[in-house]
Structure formats: C-alpha cells, structure tokens
Design an enzyme around this catalytic site. Structure first.
Site, mmCIF file in Angstrom:
data_model
loop_
_atom_site.group_PDB
_atom_site.id
_atom_site.type_symbol
_atom_site.label_atom_id
_atom_site.label_comp_id
_atom_site.label_asym_id
_atom_site.label_seq_id
_atom_site.Cartn_x
_atom_site.Cartn_y
_atom_site.Cartn_z
ATOM 1 N N ASP A 66 0.836 -1.204 0.000
ATOM 2 C CA ASP A 66 0.000 0.000 0.000
ATOM 3 C C ASP A 66 0.870 1.253 0.000
ATOM 4 O O ASP A 66 2.098 1.162 0.050
ATOM 5 C CB ASP A 66 -0.976 -0.017 1.188
ATOM 6 C CG ASP A 66 -0.280 -0.334 2.515
ATOM 7 O OD1 ASP A 66 0.959 -0.188 2.595
ATOM 8 O OD2 ASP A 66 -0.970 -0.737 3.463
ATOM 9 N N ASN A 133 -8.476 -3.008 14.248
ATOM 10 C CA ASN A 133 -9.853 -3.299 13.822
ATOM 11 C C ASN A 133 -9.887 -4.447 12.799
ATOM 12 O O ASN A 133 -10.866 -4.605 12.085
ATOM 13 C CB ASN A 133 -10.514 -2.038 13.243
ATOM 14 C CG ASN A 133 -9.829 -1.538 11.974
ATOM 15 O OD1 ASN A 133 -8.843 -2.133 11.512
ATOM 16 N ND2 ASN A 133 -10.329 -0.461 11.404
ATOM 17 N N HIS A 135 -8.178 -4.775 10.081
ATOM 18 C CA HIS A 135 -7.963 -4.461 8.658
ATOM 19 C C HIS A 135 -6.685 -5.135 8.151
ATOM 20 O O HIS A 135 -5.786 -5.469 8.915
ATOM 21 C CB HIS A 135 -7.950 -2.949 8.406
ATOM 22 C CG HIS A 135 -6.748 -2.220 8.919
ATOM 23 N ND1 HIS A 135 -6.767 -0.886 9.250
ATOM 24 C CD2 HIS A 135 -5.467 -2.619 9.169
ATOM 25 C CE1 HIS A 135 -5.571 -0.511 9.649
ATOM 26 N NE2 HIS A 135 -4.758 -1.532 9.618
ATOM 27 N N GLU A 140 -10.540 -1.674 5.281
ATOM 28 C CA GLU A 140 -11.169 -1.488 6.590
ATOM 29 C C GLU A 140 -12.428 -2.354 6.693
ATOM 30 O O GLU A 140 -12.924 -2.869 5.680
ATOM 31 C CB GLU A 140 -11.534 0.001 6.770
ATOM 32 C CG GLU A 140 -10.352 0.964 6.651
ATOM 33 C CD GLU A 140 -9.483 1.053 7.908
ATOM 34 O OE1 GLU A 140 -9.435 0.092 8.692
ATOM 35 O OE2 GLU A 140 -8.831 2.101 8.089
HETATM 36 P P1 PGA Z 1 1.227 -1.747 12.851
HETATM 37 O O1 PGA Z 1 0.032 -1.559 11.844
HETATM 38 O O2 PGA Z 1 2.142 -2.762 12.264
HETATM 39 O O3 PGA Z 1 1.873 -0.384 12.933
HETATM 40 O O4 PGA Z 1 0.633 -2.200 14.146
HETATM 41 C C1 PGA Z 1 -0.591 -2.667 11.300
HETATM 42 C C2 PGA Z 1 -1.755 -2.172 10.500
HETATM 43 O O5 PGA Z 1 -2.466 -1.274 11.003
HETATM 44 O O6 PGA Z 1 -1.982 -2.659 9.400
#
Ligand code: PGA
Length: 242
Positions: A66, A133, A135, A140
């Site tokens: 992404d 959450n 995702h 999302e």
């Molecule tokens: P993080 O994020 O590795 O910073 O916990 C993961 C995500 O939100 O996809």
C-alpha cells in the site's frame, strides 16, 4: 490458514523473516511484497543483516502492499519507511523495486499501472500486518472480500495508529491510502500475516475464532490454504481454544 504461535515480537520477527528468506533462496526470480508499520520493523532488521551477509537479492522484485496519499518524502510514506529501514542500509539492491506513487494527482492511472505490474510479477509472498480493527492493508471493516486495488479512506482507529507510529498530529496524518484489495492480497502464493501485542488481541480473536465476514477483513484468510499467521503470546491472549 495455518497459525503459528510464538513467544514475543522478537520470535515473530525471526520466524517471519525465515519465510521471506526461504522465498529469496528457493525461487529463481522471487517476487516479495512487503508492508510497513510497527509490526515488520524487526523483520526488516533481519533482512538487512542477511542481505549484507550475502543473501542474494539481485534477481528479486520487491513490491509493496500500500501507500499513503501525500508527498513522496512525507515521514509516514511507505516509500520513506522502505528507504530508511531497508534500501538505504543494504549493500546490494533488488532487480526491480515497484512502489505505489501516493503523490499522484491521477489515482486511476496509478491503480492501472500497479495492477499491470501485479499481473506481470505474480507475488511469491505478501507480507501483512493486522489493524486493531482487523484491517489488512487499508481494507477497513466492511470492504468486500473480492475488492481489488483502490483508494481507501482510513477509519479513525487507523489514523490514530498512524499518528502514534510516526509521532504526527491529526492534521499531519494521512487519511487515504492506495491499497491492494483483499482479492489481490490472497492471490499471493504465500500470504504471511504477523501479529504482536495486546492491542491486537481482539482482532486476533475475531480472526481466529470469529465469523468469516467483511466486518473482520482479516477473516478472509481463514479459508486460504496459502495463509500463514504468526501470533505472539500477547496477541493470542484472548483466544479460548489455543
Ligand atoms: P502496525 O500496523 O504494524 O503499525 O501495528 C498494522 C496495521 O495497522 O496494518
């Protein structure tokens, strides 16, 4: 979906790195798609050390899950993260590096360009982190499982995570992101999800023991034979059936 339980962040990073290394060592022209954020930092360190000790990436293609919408040099961009934590620190570079351009004012063309790259360079492995959450990438809750690359709007919890991760204010934080869709995520030969920390425990419970539903985007992996999930003790702490 295979779930591998490990002790802590360190062991998760090491085991995750081993999966990437196996692809680099066994595929003729490996295509490795990485992600960014707090989760893969440790894995990136292992990768840098291994490359500098001779792990050959000269035929490898590196891609990305992404990219935030914003200036290329903004502190939070995937490009910046990859440069700072990987490409600036290694003594050899991959054959191809294909990142998304989140600074574009022509999002449709950028999506088309990247989808063509995905078709030309089928991924051997897709690295992922899990949102609090549940995702994956910027898919999302509520995103259909058959979604392909699109411009996603972040939910508030995601914006808060980005602010925390990069030490930026609400005004500075990006609110949109180009992301592979859930369909493309699951199309990689191996889908590798790393999860660490108590703040991810509910998302892990939903992923492993909850319903398979777009309300829990990561649950798309439950019926994927090619999915490997590496979970540490804190992240697994709400599971009842471990
Ligand atoms: P993080 O994020 O590795 O910073 O916990 C993961 C995500 O939100 O996809």
């Amino acid at each position: 979906m295979e779930v591998i339980y490990v002790k802590d962040y360190e062991e998760m990073s090491q085991k995750g790195f081993e999966q990437i290394k196996k692809v680099m060592e066994t595929k003729e022209s490996p295509v490795v798609s990485l992600n960014t954020g707090g989760t893969p930092k440790g894995l990136f360190q292992y990768l840098v050390e291994a490359i500098n000790q001779g792990l050959d990436i000269s035929d490898a293609t590196i891609m990305s899950l992404d990219e935030y919408i914003g200036p290329k040099d903004a502190v939070y961009t995937v490009r910046n993260f990859m440069n700072q934590r990987l490409f600036n620190n290694i003594e050899q570079q991959p054959k191809h590096l294909f990142l998304m351009d989140g600074s574009t004012d022509d999002v449709e063309s950028e999506i088309k360009r990247y989808k063509e790259l995905l078709a030309t360079y089928p991924r051997d492995i897709q690295l992922l982190g899990l949102g609090t959450n549940a995702h994956l990438g910027a898919n999302e809750p509520g995103t259909p499982f058959d979604t392909t690359m699109f411009l996603a709007e972040h939910h508030e919890s995601t914006i808060q995570s980005t602010m925390k991760e990069y030490g930026i204010t609400r005004e500075e934080a990006p609110t949109e992101m180009l992301t592979l869709g859930l369909k493309e995520i699951t199309e990689a030969e191996t889908v590798l999800l790393l999860v660490s920390g108590k703040h991810k425990a509910q998302a892990v419970k939903d992923l492993v023991e909850g319903e398979v539903t777009p309300d829990c985007p990561a649950s798309v992996l439950r019926n994927c034979e090619n999915a490997v999930v590496i979970v540490d003790e804190d992240a697994a702490s709400l599971l009842t059936k471990e």
